[in-house]
Design a protein around this motif. Structure first.
Motif, PDB file in Angstrom:
ATOM      1  N   ALA A 115       0.837  -1.205   0.000  1.00  0.00           N
ATOM      2  CA  ALA A 115       0.000   0.000   0.000  1.00  0.00           C
ATOM      3  C   ALA A 115       0.870   1.252   0.000  1.00  0.00           C
ATOM      4  O   ALA A 115       0.576   2.217  -0.716  1.00  0.00           O
ATOM      5  N   LEU A 116       1.928   1.250   0.790  1.00  0.00           N
ATOM      6  CA  LEU A 116       2.839   2.396   0.824  1.00  0.00           C
ATOM      7  C   LEU A 116       3.448   2.648  -0.555  1.00  0.00           C
ATOM      8  O   LEU A 116       3.538   3.790  -1.006  1.00  0.00           O
ATOM      9  N   THR A 117       3.861   1.584  -1.210  1.00  0.00           N
ATOM     10  CA  THR A 117       4.432   1.711  -2.553  1.00  0.00           C
ATOM     11  C   THR A 117       3.376   2.218  -3.536  1.00  0.00           C
ATOM     12  O   THR A 117       3.667   3.064  -4.386  1.00  0.00           O
ATOM     13  N   ALA A 118       2.140   1.738  -3.397  1.00  0.00           N
ATOM     14  CA  ALA A 118       1.065   2.155  -4.309  1.00  0.00           C
ATOM     15  C   ALA A 118       0.753   3.650  -4.199  1.00  0.00           C
ATOM     16  O   ALA A 118       0.337   4.257  -5.177  1.00  0.00           O
ATOM     17  N   VAL A 119       0.978   4.239  -3.015  1.00  0.00           N
ATOM     18  CA  VAL A 119       0.691   5.674  -2.853  1.00  0.00           C
ATOM     19  C   VAL A 119       1.931   6.533  -3.089  1.00  0.00           C
ATOM     20  O   VAL A 119       1.894   7.737  -2.861  1.00  0.00           O
ATOM     21  N   GLY A 120       3.022   5.918  -3.521  1.00  0.00           N
ATOM     22  CA  GLY A 120       4.204   6.691  -3.885  1.00  0.00           C
ATOM     23  C   GLY A 120       5.388   6.545  -2.957  1.00  0.00           C
ATOM     24  O   GLY A 120       6.411   7.196  -3.156  1.00  0.00           O
ATOM     25  N   GLY A 121       5.284   5.692  -1.961  1.00  0.00           N
ATOM     26  CA  GLY A 121       6.420   5.457  -1.076  1.00  0.00           C
ATOM     27  C   GLY A 121       7.508   4.682  -1.782  1.00  0.00           C
ATOM     28  O   GLY A 121       7.218   3.883  -2.684  1.00  0.00           O
ATOM     29  N   PRO A 122       8.757   4.903  -1.418  1.00  0.00           N
ATOM     30  CA  PRO A 122       9.853   4.192  -2.071  1.00  0.00           C
ATOM     31  C   PRO A 122       9.833   2.696  -1.755  1.00  0.00           C
ATOM     32  O   PRO A 122       9.602   2.295  -0.616  1.00  0.00           O
ATOM     33  N   ARG A 123      10.070   1.880  -2.774  1.00  0.00           N
ATOM     34  CA  ARG A 123      10.073   0.421  -2.589  1.00  0.00           C
ATOM     35  C   ARG A 123      11.128  -0.031  -1.575  1.00  0.00           C
ATOM     36  O   ARG A 123      10.906  -0.986  -0.855  1.00  0.00           O
ATOM     37  N   ASP A 124      12.254   0.658  -1.529  1.00  0.00           N
ATOM     38  CA  ASP A 124      13.333   0.197  -0.652  1.00  0.00           C
ATOM     39  C   ASP A 124      13.057   0.457   0.828  1.00  0.00           C
ATOM     40  O   ASP A 124      13.589  -0.243   1.680  1.00  0.00           O
ATOM     41  N   THR A 125      12.229   1.441   1.160  1.00  0.00           N
ATOM     42  CA  THR A 125      11.942   1.710   2.575  1.00  0.00           C
ATOM     43  C   THR A 125      10.546   1.249   3.004  1.00  0.00           C
ATOM     44  O   THR A 125      10.250   1.238   4.193  1.00  0.00           O
ATOM     45  N   ALA A 126       9.696   0.861   2.062  1.00  0.00           N
ATOM     46  CA  ALA A 126       8.322   0.464   2.403  1.00  0.00           C
ATOM     47  C   ALA A 126       8.271  -0.696   3.397  1.00  0.00           C
ATOM     48  O   ALA A 126       7.494  -0.634   4.359  1.00  0.00           O
ATOM     49  N   PRO A 127       9.084  -1.758   3.253  1.00  0.00           N
ATOM     50  CA  PRO A 127       9.023  -2.849   4.236  1.00  0.00           C
ATOM     51  C   PRO A 127       9.432  -2.400   5.650  1.00  0.00           C
ATOM     52  O   PRO A 127       8.808  -2.800   6.637  1.00  0.00           O
TER      53      PRO A 127
END
Length: 189
Positions: free
Chosen positions: A150-162
């Motif tokens: 969800a974080l990635t879908a709203v524009g969050g960086p893939r590397d920090t989302a987890p």
């Protein structure tokens, strides 16, 4: 815009703010305010930066305009999120039936937009907007991955989302729980 209990308040639709840089950083960093982790959360985890957060905070916490985010559901039990901007009493109110959501309820609401109604329709937006309502300490092992997606879908960086997802869940599980049947410590009861 009318919301029960907020009749005399300057409510304005807030859904359009969700697309602005810094919204998710501002909304989700508030969950991490207790400082209970060794790693300090930063706006960049959620796809924003400090300047974005500062600019959006001026809008979200304007005493003249209280942003409201409507999350309608098919069964009519939707949730309304209100940025309460009283002078000296700022906060985020979640108006729903009950005292919180289980993981299963959160996912059901996030995955069930009511397209015929005004309000937040995107499932990732719905999940992240209502995440602070999660009161279920027992979430499935897939929960961090769901939040990270969800974080990635709203524009969050893939590397920090987890990392951000695990951090958010850790803060939710450590916060004190409130039973709505308890008497207020301020009531003299």
């Amino acid at each position: 815009m009318l919301t029960e209990g907020y009749d005399a308040c300057p409510l304005v639709p807030g859904e359009s703010l969700m697309a602005r840089p810094g919204f998710w950083s501002t909304h989700l960093l508030a969950m991490c305010a207790d400082g209970g982790c060794t790693e300090q959360p930063v706006p960049e985890w959620f796809g924003g930066d400090g300047a974005d957060c500062d600019a959006l905070s001026e809008i979200l916490f304007d005493p003249e305009h209280w942003p409201v985010f409507r999350v309608p559901t098919e069964d009519g039990s939707g949730v309304v999120v209100v940025y309460r901007n009283l002078d000296g009493d700022y906060g985020t109110d979640y108006v729903l039936s009950g005292s919180g959501l289980t993981w299963r309820e959160l996912i059901r609401i996030a995955d069930s937009p009511l397209s015929a109604a005004d309000g937040v329709q995107d499932t990732a937006d719905r999940l992240l907007l209502l995440l602070p309502l999660l009161t279920d300490p027992d979430v499935p092992e897939s929960a961090p991955a769901t939040i990270a997606a969800a974080l990635t879908a709203v524009g969050g960086p893939r590397d920090t989302a987890p990392v951000a997802a695990r951090h958010l869940l850790a803060h939710l599980s450590k916060r004190s729980q409130h039973d709505p049947t308890w008497a207020s410590p301020l009531s003299g009861s």
